[in-house]
Design a protein around this motif. Structure first.
Motif, mmCIF file in Angstrom:
data_model
loop_
_atom_site.group_PDB
_atom_site.id
_atom_site.type_symbol
_atom_site.label_atom_id
_atom_site.label_comp_id
_atom_site.label_asym_id
_atom_site.label_seq_id
_atom_site.Cartn_x
_atom_site.Cartn_y
_atom_site.Cartn_z
ATOM 1 N N TYR A 1 2.500 61.335 -38.758
ATOM 2 C CA TYR A 1 3.627 60.478 -39.150
ATOM 3 C C TYR A 1 3.202 59.015 -39.138
ATOM 4 N N GLU A 2 2.485 58.624 -38.097
ATOM 5 C CA GLU A 2 2.040 57.236 -37.997
ATOM 6 C C GLU A 2 1.120 56.873 -39.166
ATOM 7 N N LEU A 3 0.187 57.763 -39.498
ATOM 8 C CA LEU A 3 -0.716 57.501 -40.623
ATOM 9 C C LEU A 3 0.062 57.426 -41.931
ATOM 10 N N ARG A 4 0.985 58.350 -42.138
ATOM 11 C CA ARG A 4 1.767 58.345 -43.381
ATOM 12 C C ARG A 4 2.573 57.056 -43.503
ATOM 13 N N SER A 5 3.108 56.563 -42.416
ATOM 14 C CA SER A 5 3.854 55.296 -42.432
ATOM 15 C C SER A 5 2.956 54.145 -42.848
ATOM 16 N N LYS A 6 1.734 54.136 -42.309
ATOM 17 C CA LYS A 6 0.792 53.080 -42.667
ATOM 18 C C LYS A 6 0.393 53.168 -44.142
#
Length: 124
Positions: free
Chosen positions: A115-120
């Protein structure tokens, strides 16, 4: 197919877009802690009396010794947990219980970091 086999296949196919790797997961773990349910029950019966810790003697069911917890603290302070329960007391092995509990905790990190990577990536 386990995580290592998947990682090997990704590398073999030359997939190079940003992603989370097993090494990323491990690097994100700041510390790990293990205890059994019996340990938790014993700790729950600690009373503070005038600044001194007094442990109440409490007998807990033997079955609680068969339930192992792993708590992983991530670099940002977030925690994830994993549990291992042994169905047959004769098969209980503390080290194996910790390994299984840790594996179950690590599985919870993947969607968080994904999720964190997708947000970035979507912010670009």
């Amino acid at each position: 197919m386990n995580r290592d086999q998947i990682e090997h296949e990704i590398q073999d196919k030359g997939l190079t877009a940003p992603r989370i790797t097993p090494a990323d997961i491990e690097a994100n773990i700041a510390s790990e802690h293990y205890f059994t349910a019996a340990d938790g029950v014993s700790g729950a019966h600690v009373n503070v009396d005038g600044g001194k810790c007094v442990v109440a003697v409490h007998e807990c069911p033997h079955e609680l010794e068969l339930l192992t917890f792993c708590v992983l603290i991530l670099r940002n302070g977030f925690t994830v947990d994993g549990v291992s329960a042994c169905a047959s007391p004769k098969n209980f092995d503390a080290e194996l219980g910790r390994k299984i509990a840790r594996k179950n905790a690590v599985e919870k990190i993947w969607p968080l970091m994904g999720y964190e990577l997708r947000s970035k990536l979507s912010a670009r």
